[in-house]
Enzyme design. Structure first.
Site, PDB file in Angstrom:
ATOM      1  N   HIS A  37       0.706  -1.324  -0.165  1.00 30.98           N
ATOM      2  CA  HIS A  37       0.124  -0.292  -0.155  1.00 30.98           C
ATOM      3  C   HIS A  37       0.782   1.033   0.083  1.00 30.98           C
ATOM      4  O   HIS A  37       0.106   2.319   0.229  1.00 30.98           O
ATOM      5  CB  HIS A  37      -1.227  -0.052   1.262  1.00 30.98           C
ATOM      6  CG  HIS A  37      -2.133  -1.078   0.991  1.00 30.98           C
ATOM      7  ND1 HIS A  37      -2.165  -1.985   1.682  1.00 30.98           N
ATOM      8  CD2 HIS A  37      -3.000  -0.634   0.317  1.00 30.98           C
ATOM      9  CE1 HIS A  37      -3.574  -2.415   0.815  1.00 30.98           C
ATOM     10  NE2 HIS A  37      -4.260  -1.587   0.117  1.00 30.98           N
TER      11      HIS A  37
ATOM     12  N   GLU B  74     -10.368  14.178  13.553  1.00 28.19           N
ATOM     13  CA  GLU B  74     -10.232  14.194  12.107  1.00 28.19           C
ATOM     14  C   GLU B  74     -10.309  15.627  11.514  1.00 28.19           C
ATOM     15  O   GLU B  74     -11.564  15.858  11.963  1.00 28.19           O
ATOM     16  CB  GLU B  74     -10.587  13.398  11.658  1.00 28.19           C
ATOM     17  CG  GLU B  74      -9.509  12.150  11.574  1.00 28.19           C
ATOM     18  CD  GLU B  74      -9.061  10.861  10.755  1.00 28.19           C
ATOM     19  OE1 GLU B  74      -9.866  11.197   9.313  1.00 28.19           O
ATOM     20  OE2 GLU B  74      -8.390   9.997  10.760  1.00 28.19           O
TER      21      GLU B  74
ATOM     22  N   ASP C 254      -6.773   4.874   9.298  1.00 24.97           N
ATOM     23  CA  ASP C 254      -8.764   4.829   8.304  1.00 24.97           C
ATOM     24  C   ASP C 254      -8.886   3.417   8.227  1.00 24.97           C
ATOM     25  O   ASP C 254      -9.854   3.752   7.775  1.00 24.97           O
ATOM     26  CB  ASP C 254      -8.136   6.679   7.695  1.00 24.97           C
ATOM     27  CG  ASP C 254      -7.845   8.041   8.444  1.00 24.97           C
ATOM     28  OD1 ASP C 254      -7.933   7.739   9.642  1.00 24.97           O
ATOM     29  OD2 ASP C 254      -7.787   8.327   7.735  1.00 24.97           O
TER      30      ASP C 254
HETATM   31  P1  FAD Z   1       4.167  -1.940   2.250  1.00 22.08           P
HETATM   32  O1  FAD Z   1       3.254  -0.943   1.534  1.00 22.08           O
HETATM   33  O2  FAD Z   1       3.517  -3.674   1.681  1.00 22.08           O
HETATM   34  O3  FAD Z   1       4.987  -1.839   3.137  1.00 22.08           O
HETATM   35  C1  FAD Z   1       5.502  -0.816   4.091  1.00 22.08           C
HETATM   36  C2  FAD Z   1       7.015  -0.321   4.011  1.00 22.08           C
HETATM   37  O4  FAD Z   1       7.297  -1.190   5.135  1.00 22.08           O
HETATM   38  C3  FAD Z   1       7.783  -0.855   2.870  1.00 22.08           C
HETATM   39  O5  FAD Z   1       8.795   0.221   2.982  1.00 22.08           O
HETATM   40  C4  FAD Z   1       8.299  -1.823   3.807  1.00 22.08           C
HETATM   41  O6  FAD Z   1       9.214  -2.455   2.981  1.00 22.08           O
HETATM   42  C5  FAD Z   1       7.724  -2.119   4.992  1.00 22.08           C
HETATM   43  N1  FAD Z   1       7.230  -3.460   5.519  1.00 22.08           N
HETATM   44  C6  FAD Z   1       6.202  -3.568   5.061  1.00 22.08           C
HETATM   45  N2  FAD Z   1       5.607  -4.906   6.434  1.00 22.08           N
HETATM   46  C7  FAD Z   1       6.735  -5.025   7.261  1.00 22.08           C
HETATM   47  C8  FAD Z   1       7.418  -5.986   8.088  1.00 22.08           C
HETATM   48  N3  FAD Z   1       7.079  -7.014   8.863  1.00 22.08           N
HETATM   49  N4  FAD Z   1       8.357  -5.235   8.715  1.00 22.08           N
HETATM   50  C9  FAD Z   1       9.292  -4.346   8.428  1.00 22.08           C
HETATM   51  N5  FAD Z   1       8.899  -3.495   7.505  1.00 22.08           N
HETATM   52  C10 FAD Z   1       7.849  -3.988   6.689  1.00 22.08           C
HETATM   53  N6  FAD Z   1      -0.889   5.360   7.117  1.00 22.08           N
HETATM   54  C11 FAD Z   1      -1.561   5.765   8.227  1.00 22.08           C
HETATM   55  O7  FAD Z   1      -0.753   5.918   9.427  1.00 22.08           O
HETATM   56  N7  FAD Z   1      -2.954   6.519   8.348  1.00 22.08           N
HETATM   57  C12 FAD Z   1      -3.875   5.965   7.396  1.00 22.08           C
HETATM   58  O8  FAD Z   1      -5.200   6.283   8.610  1.00 22.08           O
HETATM   59  C13 FAD Z   1      -3.570   5.665   6.102  1.00 22.08           C
HETATM   60  N8  FAD Z   1      -4.939   5.121   5.302  1.00 22.08           N
HETATM   61  C14 FAD Z   1      -4.509   4.559   4.261  1.00 22.08           C
HETATM   62  C15 FAD Z   1      -4.987   4.224   3.446  1.00 22.08           C
HETATM   63  C16 FAD Z   1      -4.872   3.526   2.463  1.00 22.08           C
HETATM   64  C17 FAD Z   1      -6.092   3.529   0.877  1.00 22.08           C
HETATM   65  C18 FAD Z   1      -3.580   3.488   1.867  1.00 22.08           C
HETATM   66  C19 FAD Z   1      -3.358   2.585   0.611  1.00 22.08           C
HETATM   67  C20 FAD Z   1      -3.076   3.785   3.079  1.00 22.08           C
HETATM   68  C21 FAD Z   1      -2.877   3.767   4.241  1.00 22.08           C
HETATM   69  N9  FAD Z   1      -1.560   4.836   4.976  1.00 22.08           N
HETATM   70  C22 FAD Z   1      -2.396   5.457   6.049  1.00 22.08           C
HETATM   71  C23 FAD Z   1      -0.107   4.490   4.328  1.00 22.08           C
HETATM   72  C24 FAD Z   1      -0.526   2.631   4.916  1.00 22.08           C
HETATM   73  O9  FAD Z   1       0.270   3.090   6.621  1.00 22.08           O
HETATM   74  C25 FAD Z   1       1.362   2.656   4.705  1.00 22.08           C
HETATM   75  O10 FAD Z   1       1.156   2.605   3.337  1.00 22.08           O
HETATM   76  C26 FAD Z   1       1.861   0.813   4.822  1.00 22.08           C
HETATM   77  O11 FAD Z   1       3.195   1.463   4.362  1.00 22.08           O
HETATM   78  C27 FAD Z   1       0.915  -0.096   5.253  1.00 22.08           C
HETATM   79  O12 FAD Z   1       1.113  -0.438   4.154  1.00 22.08           O
HETATM   80  P2  FAD Z   1       0.711  -2.233   3.588  1.00 22.08           P
HETATM   81  O13 FAD Z   1       0.792  -2.577   5.290  1.00 22.08           O
HETATM   82  O14 FAD Z   1       0.713  -2.201   2.477  1.00 22.08           O
HETATM   83  O15 FAD Z   1       2.972  -2.205   3.971  1.00 22.08           O
END
Ligand code: FAD
Length: 566
Positions: A87, A266, A154
């Site tokens: 994400h 918010e 969120d």
């Molecule tokens: P990824 O995008 O897959 O990874 C994100 C990063 O973390 C990368 O650098 C990855 O290498 C690292 N990573 C992933 N897993 C691990 C792990 N287990 N250990 C160590 N590093 C790791 N963020 C907020 O704070 N508040 C919000 O309200 C919010 N709303 C969102 C709504 C939407 C629709 C989207 C798409 C994103 C939102 N986000 C929000 C952002 C979100 O927190 C980030 O995208 C975050 O990266 C989590 O996504 P993911 O779990 O898919 O991680």
């Protein structure tokens, strides 16, 4: 097509990854076929594309440790990126030419990766969660015990490891801090392939470094997270303002209140763009109310929507009736939907009388607080929903966009934290200036957070002011015009530089190390020291492009011996 294993090795693999990888016990969980590597070559942002040479589908944290250890001890270490759901929006979870670890594999087909427990000899509870787990699943599982984490994002279809690598912020953070402030313990695979447990007391440097550490120091395979008794219902309000100063003053008033005040605060900018893409997170309003709000927005060009929520519990029939009466009679708000009639108490640990008293007091207080606020008369709306429906609210919008083919489009999102002292300048320069001629093309979030709820020792970076605003420009490029939106993002950042606004990017993206140094500020040296200690060969999380110069230290004789044994 199903992924192919190492028996079909593309030449690109042999160029970038050591052949010894094929001899490890995990080899049958490594996939190298173009279909698989292509799927892991981009993310939600769709702005960056870079395929890995291979993808690991781990069946346990040991598989991840084996992969990272192998890279660390290789003559030419390769990069490894943990990928939650991808994400990210700027390639942060990519590993160009390296190996992406598909974190959800850890939990696939297993039901033992979320465990609720009680602290030894005490009354506090926590939940142990695999780093790959989605917050929505954590919520479902903890609710079975009448408990839930207290700080959220969120959107709940994000992984625990992904948000803890950033911070995890939402409308509860002003009260409980970001998600990283609500963690007791982590299990981490470092960049040397060691599996380590860390907490405030055990390996604290690693613990604080990993929280908000952008995946640079370790891959989180388990997190122990604080939980509290879960509320049953939420009174969810939206108040409309035409004046930014009153809007932010009221937000700041609400976050200054004690525990009896709001549980969630918010806010957002509503522009004249009334399309679904501009307002996909706004399923809150009835059609009639939405027409009214739209009319006001077209009169003023842009208006502001303060969003607040108060949690409460239902107890007995008579108490619910009292609450309903209070809600209906003493509220200055218009109700959207029905007031709840559920009659049950799900938490035997709480006395019914206490629940009733607290609920009645809270609802009453909420309404008296509302009388102190300066929203446009007649523009206060409220709705009562279950706690689950409230927390999972953004998912509805996702489903709508998906059904219209508007979810998998480029997302040039920009998230920044702006100090309170400059938020008015930001409003004039950005909301009334740079963004004014445009349709918003997506939600624009604006809400205050408190510095004292963040732990300075953690890697996450925030402005140096007691109150700062989280600004999220969550725009979608549905016409393929993402460069234009991205240029606007650059213009916003240039404006901040020019005006000396000391902002910090959240979910940061920089291409030059000097910008990263500036981003981390006083934390930079500590962060570099931690990188040297826990990932000296720069194996982990290359997508951020933070460390471009080598930090490689000599591998000790002890480590070479270990390599031979391994
Ligand atoms: P990824 O995008 O897959 O990874 C994100 C990063 O973390 C990368 O650098 C990855 O290498 C690292 N990573 C992933 N897993 C691990 C792990 N287990 N250990 C160590 N590093 C790791 N963020 C907020 O704070 N508040 C919000 O309200 C919010 N709303 C969102 C709504 C939407 C629709 C989207 C798409 C994103 C939102 N986000 C929000 C952002 C979100 O927190 C980030 O995208 C975050 O990266 C989590 O996504 P993911 O779990 O898919 O991680």
């Amino acid at each position: 097509m199903s992924p192919q294993r190492l028996s079909h090795i593309p030449p690109s693999f042999l160029i970038t990854l050591p052949q010894g990888l094929l001899e490890l016990d995990i080899a049958d969980r490594i996939y190298v076929d173009p279909d698989t590597t292509t799927r892991f070559s981009t993310d939600f942002g769709r702005l960056t594309r870079a395929p890995p040479s291979a993808v690991l589908y781990p069946s346990s944290p040991d598989d991840i440790a084996a992969l990272v250890r192998f890279s660390y001890f290789s003559l030419h270490p390769f990069t490894v990126a943990a990928r939650g759901c991808g994400h990210s929006v700027r390639g942060q979870a990519l590993a160009p030419g390296g190996v992406v670890v598909d974190m959800p594999s850890l939990g696939r087909g297993r039901d033992d990766r979320i465990n609720v427990s009680r602290g030894d000899g005490s009354s506090f509870w926590y939940v142990d969660v695999g780093g790959e787990q989605l917050w929505i699943d954590v919520l479902h599982e903890t609710l079975k015990h009448g408990l839930a984490p207290r700080s959220w994002t969120d959107y709940l279809h994000l992984t625990v490891g992904g948000t803890l690598s950033n911070a995890g912020v939402s409308g509860q953070a002003f009260r409980h801090g970001p998600q990283i402030s609500n963690v007791y313990e982590l299990e981490v695979v470092t960049g040397k392939g060691e599996m380590m447990i860390c907490s405030h007391n055990e390996n604290p440097a690693l613990f604080y470094g990993v929280l908000g550490g952008l995946g640079q120091l370790g891959i989180i395979t388990r997190a122990r997270i604080a939980v509290e008794p879960a509320p049953e219902r939420v009174r969810w309000a939206r108040l409309i303002y035409t004046d930014f100063v009153s809007f932010t003053r009221d937000q700041e008033l609400l976050i200054s209140m004690s525990e009896e005040g709001f549980d969630y605060v918010e806010g957002s900018l509503l522009m004249m763009d009334h399309s679904l893409i501009g307002n996909w997170r706004s399923s809150f309003f009835s059609d009639r109310d939405w027409e009214k709000v739209k009319l006001l927005a077209s009169q003023f060009g842009a208006i502001y929507c303060l969003e607040g929520a108060v949690y409460y519990e239902l107890a007995t029939a008579s108490s619910v009736d009292q609450v309903k009466v209070l809600i209906l009679l003493s509220s200055p708000m218009q109700h959207v939907g029905r007031v709840p009639t559920i009659i049950s108490s799900q938490d035997p640990r709480r006395s019914t009388i206490d629940v009733v008293k607290r609920t009645v007091i809270r609802v009453h207080k909420l309404d008296s607080f509302l009388k102190q606020l300066s929203f446009v008369p007649g523009f206060a709306f409220a709705k009562d929903v279950s706690y689950m429906a409230f927390l999972d609210r953004v998912h509805d919008g996702e489903m709508k966009l998906r059904s219209m083919g508007l979810w998998d489009v480029p997302h040039p999102w920009l998230n920044i934290f702006v100090p309170k002292s400059r938020i008015r300048d930001f409003e004039i320069g950005v909301f009334k200036g740079i963004l004014k001629p445009n349709n918003s093309m997506g939600p624009v979030l604006i809400y205050p957070l408190k510095k004292n709820k963040w732990d300075e020792k953690m890697s996450a970076v925030i402005p140096d002011e007691e109150i700062f605003y989280s600004i999220g420009l969550l725009r979608s490029a549905i016409m393929g015009d993402w460069e234009h939106l991205d240029d606007q993002n650059d213009e916003i950042l240039r404006f901040c530089h020019r005006e000396g606004i000391e902002y910090k990017q959240y979910l940061p993206h920089y291409t030059a190390q000097t910008d990263w140094m500036k981003h981390f500020g006083l934390k930079w040296n500590v962060f570099v020291d931690l990188k040297r200690r826990y990932d000296p060969k720069l194996v982990l999380s290359p997508g951020h492009r933070i460390f471009t110069s080598s930090l490689i230290e000599h591998v000790s004789e002890q480590e070479i011996l270990f390599l031979k044994l391994y």
